[in-house]
Write a protein that holds these residues in place. Sequence first.
Motif, short mmCIF file in Angstrom:
data_model
loop_
_atom_site.label_atom_id
_atom_site.label_comp_id
_atom_site.label_asym_id
_atom_site.label_seq_id
_atom_site.Cartn_x
_atom_site.Cartn_y
_atom_site.Cartn_z
N LYS A 1 7.17 2.14 -15.57
CA LYS A 1 7.54 1.71 -16.91
C LYS A 1 9.05 1.56 -16.98
O LYS A 1 9.78 2.14 -16.18
N VAL A 2 9.53 0.82 -17.99
CA VAL A 2 10.96 0.49 -18.04
C VAL A 2 11.84 1.72 -18.10
O VAL A 2 12.83 1.82 -17.37
N ASP A 3 11.50 2.70 -18.95
CA ASP A 3 12.38 3.87 -19.05
C ASP A 3 12.41 4.66 -17.75
O ASP A 3 13.44 5.20 -17.36
N GLU A 4 11.28 4.70 -17.05
CA GLU A 4 11.21 5.39 -15.75
C GLU A 4 12.05 4.64 -14.72
O GLU A 4 12.83 5.23 -13.98
N ARG A 5 11.86 3.35 -14.68
CA ARG A 5 12.57 2.50 -13.70
C ARG A 5 14.08 2.54 -13.94
O ARG A 5 14.86 2.63 -12.99
N THR B 1 12.00 1.33 -3.37
CA THR B 1 11.91 -0.09 -3.07
C THR B 1 11.60 -0.88 -4.33
O THR B 1 11.20 -0.31 -5.36
N GLU B 2 11.74 -2.19 -4.24
CA GLU B 2 11.41 -3.04 -5.37
C GLU B 2 9.93 -2.90 -5.72
O GLU B 2 9.54 -2.94 -6.88
N GLY B 3 9.09 -2.73 -4.69
CA GLY B 3 7.66 -2.57 -4.92
C GLY B 3 7.33 -1.31 -5.70
O GLY B 3 6.41 -1.30 -6.52
N VAL B 4 8.06 -0.22 -5.44
CA VAL B 4 7.88 1.01 -6.23
C VAL B 4 8.39 0.81 -7.65
O VAL B 4 7.71 1.12 -8.63
N ALA B 5 9.59 0.25 -7.76
CA ALA B 5 10.22 0.06 -9.08
C ALA B 5 9.35 -0.79 -10.00
O ALA B 5 9.23 -0.51 -11.20
N ARG C 1 0.83 -1.21 0.00
CA ARG C 1 0.00 0.00 0.00
C ARG C 1 0.86 1.25 0.00
O ARG C 1 0.57 2.22 -0.72
N ARG C 2 1.94 1.25 0.79
CA ARG C 2 2.84 2.41 0.76
C ARG C 2 3.48 2.55 -0.61
O ARG C 2 3.55 3.65 -1.17
N ASP C 3 3.96 1.43 -1.17
CA ASP C 3 4.61 1.48 -2.49
C ASP C 3 3.66 2.04 -3.55
O ASP C 3 4.08 2.79 -4.43
N SER C 4 2.37 1.67 -3.47
CA SER C 4 1.42 2.14 -4.47
C SER C 4 1.27 3.66 -4.42
O SER C 4 1.02 4.30 -5.45
N LEU C 5 1.42 4.26 -3.24
CA LEU C 5 1.32 5.71 -3.11
C LEU C 5 2.65 6.39 -3.46
O LEU C 5 2.66 7.48 -4.05
N MET C 6 3.77 5.77 -3.09
CA MET C 6 5.08 6.35 -3.42
C MET C 6 5.29 6.45 -4.92
O MET C 6 6.06 7.30 -5.40
N HIS C 7 4.64 5.60 -5.67
CA HIS C 7 4.70 5.67 -7.13
C HIS C 7 4.48 7.10 -7.62
O HIS C 7 5.17 7.59 -8.51
N ARG C 8 3.52 7.80 -6.98
CA ARG C 8 3.15 9.13 -7.45
C ARG C 8 4.27 10.17 -7.31
O ARG C 8 4.64 10.80 -8.30
N PRO C 9 4.85 10.40 -6.12
CA PRO C 9 5.91 11.41 -6.05
C PRO C 9 7.15 11.03 -6.84
O PRO C 9 7.84 11.92 -7.37
#
Length: 399
Positions: free
Chosen positions: A299-303, A291-295, A246-254
Amino acid sequence: MTVTQPDVTVVIGAYEAMPYLVECLASVEAQTIDPGRIEVIAVDDGSTDGTGECLEEFADRVSMPVTVIRQANSGGPSGPRNVGLSKAAGRYVFFLDADDRLGPEALERMVDMADRNGTDVVLGRVEGINRKPPQSMWGKTLERTDVFSSNIKFTLSAQKLFRRELLERHGMRFDESLWTGEDALFTMEAYLRADGVSVIADHTCYYLVGRDDGKHVTKSGGYTLRFDSARALMNLIADMVPPGERRDSLMHRPFVVTLLPQFGPKYLKDSEKVRRHKFELAKPLMEQFWTEGVARRLKVDERLRLHLVAEEKPELLLPVVEFVKAKKQAAALLEKRGHHVYLAYPYFRDASVGIPDSVYLATPREARAFPGYREHTPSSVLRRAVRKARRVLKTPAAA
């Protein structure tokens, strides 16, 4: 005489807002909600272009109660919003920017939605005029949802309907130390504290107007302000949500909306000094929150770009950013019977660099664009488990 509490307080923070303010106020006056159910608190933040006079003329003319507060310039949108919020009496509060405008029936529909569902925040569909607002959250009207079950984390602007009791109970105010991203911090906290969020996707409630003079706070200021904004939002999420999915899903945004653009095409124009500084500013954020969960959600270019930032390899980042800026299509490599698609961005399987294959693994959404991709589904996982069980049953017991 009994004074009835208004249903909604519209807070308008205004600075040098002419001539856009005229249409903004006209959109408030045109609302279908009864004038007795609404109050307006308008804060002129030290304007010199007639904004204050326009607000006072509006207050004198309309039937709804309007309070105009004129103050010295505070330097940003947080101060006027906080002043307006402190004076608000409505059950709900809506923050309206002085150069934007409300859609027809917006306030009535949003208040009705909140009352019907008992939700604390209501998002009304946003359309842009000379600006492009976020789109992914408007696919469907949702009577009741939350920040983990929808795409609302990708719209963190302040132009929402908030239940005032929620804001007062938690002492919520806009952070006046932030020069950009203060609304993201406020709105994310409201999402996380809310007893339900509603989304009106089938009716335009708000028009986000792009000023011809380009005077938007979000378009001004140096890159360090973006890092300040990312840091504040990441810290808030970490404070309020335990580690995990759940934290990783929100960290995606910033990471994607605030941090990643600092390592996009504009990075190619940065001086060597600025590039080094960006890596220095990013380092503690990557160490704490990447984290791995955020990564996995990127998308590949972002990661790949953020992986190189996390690994502190600026010399490898430049060719990747150039590749992305050129909008080149990375070659696709299908493996594991089509269940894995790797996108061959720079350094893919370059032994001298040693970037893990997982960085180049396409997300399901990316992979679907390539013929031959076979997506993992619950049924396919179940079939594999059944086949494995059958093989085990057929294998003779060891002597």
